[in-house]
Enzyme design. Sequence first.
Site, PDB file in Angstrom:
ATOM      1  N   GLU A  50       1.248  -1.184  -0.377  1.00  0.00           N
ATOM      2  CA  GLU A  50       0.383  -0.170  -0.412  1.00  0.00           C
ATOM      3  C   GLU A  50       0.912   1.300   0.016  1.00  0.00           C
ATOM      4  OE1 GLU A  50      -2.078   0.127   3.987  1.00  0.00           O
ATOM      5  OE2 GLU A  50      -3.052   1.538   3.085  1.00  0.00           O
ATOM      6  N   LYS A 121      -9.253   1.750  -1.234  1.00  0.00           N
ATOM      7  CA  LYS A 121      -9.360   1.690   0.074  1.00  0.00           C
ATOM      8  C   LYS A 121     -11.100   1.471   0.459  1.00  0.00           C
ATOM      9  CE  LYS A 121      -7.039   0.017   3.981  1.00  0.00           C
ATOM     10  NZ  LYS A 121      -5.639   1.423   5.216  1.00  0.00           N
ATOM     11  N   CYS A 154      -4.747  -3.518   2.416  1.00  0.00           N
ATOM     12  CA  CYS A 154      -4.494  -3.601   4.564  1.00  0.00           C
ATOM     13  C   CYS A 154      -5.782  -3.686   5.322  1.00  0.00           C
ATOM     14  CB  CYS A 154      -3.764  -2.731   4.516  1.00  0.00           C
ATOM     15  SG  CYS A 154      -2.934  -2.331   5.933  1.00  0.00           S
TER      16      CYS A 154
HETATM   17  C1  ACM Z   1      -3.333  -0.207   7.563  1.00  0.00           C
HETATM   18  O1  ACM Z   1      -4.482  -0.246   6.567  1.00  0.00           O
HETATM   19  N1  ACM Z   1      -2.681   0.711   6.742  1.00  0.00           N
HETATM   20  C2  ACM Z   1      -3.173  -0.643   8.739  1.00  0.00           C
END
Ligand code: ACM
Length: 282
Positions: A50, A121, A154
Amino acid sequence: LTADSGSFTLEEMKVAYVQFQPVFGRVAENIEKARSMMSGIDADIVVLPELCFTGYAFVSPQEAESYAESAGGGFSLKRMKELSENHNCGIVFGFPEKDGAGVYNSCAFVAPGAKTRIYRKLHLYYFEKDWFRPGDKPLDIFEFRDCKVGMMICFDWIFPETVRTLGLMGADLICHPANLVMPYCQDAMVIRCLENRVFAVTANRTGREKRGDFDFEFTGKSQIVSVNGEIISRGSRDKDETAVADIDFRTSREKAINRRNDLWADRRPEFYRMESDGKDET
Ligand code: ACM
């Protein structure tokens, strides 16, 4: 290789992760690092972490915006597209995406001759809520070399609906760029793979980022997990590492786990609920 009407069909696909420690703000340097780590890899799909070229700990939304690029072809998207052409592979990597007035924590899939795919995300972690807008597009899958691929980022791991949705859409493989700070995800993804019979590649970063009031330590241990929850490969906590694995992605299309149980057919969605009844709110 299996015989298929006289010709040979490649049943397997090589997937890889690249784990490293980006230096905050040194975008060109971080791209060069990823490029040199990828030079020894022969894979169909390579997954990077990420926000892997900018770094993670933005101190303000303005700073996040100053590093953001449009999905239409900013600096890192162009460089990754070139790299995918040089390596004849697909590359998944995280980047801050600017779209109009909004900045999203996104990842892209680029490959030679293929349309660029973007995922924003959905579940923002902690202070990311100050830096980014939450994703505003549905989860989706796409096909690459016959493999059905889904992407998530993530902290999406802690919401089992994410992998479940991609699984129900038909994903064989989940590409999962990460900047993990909690220690649970790697083991949780084993269960996500098992309960959905999907493969997953989690590419996590390493190292520590201290900026402003933030002090984040990232957990490494990037991994490739099979449909049976087998950890095919898992990296160290703190070293630059790559790994490549052959996966027979079609095994994910068989959801029966024995003669009487099928992970899809045995679901009882009419007894499940998607919303909390709110009684736990105070
Ligand atoms: C995260 O979602 N970067 C902890």
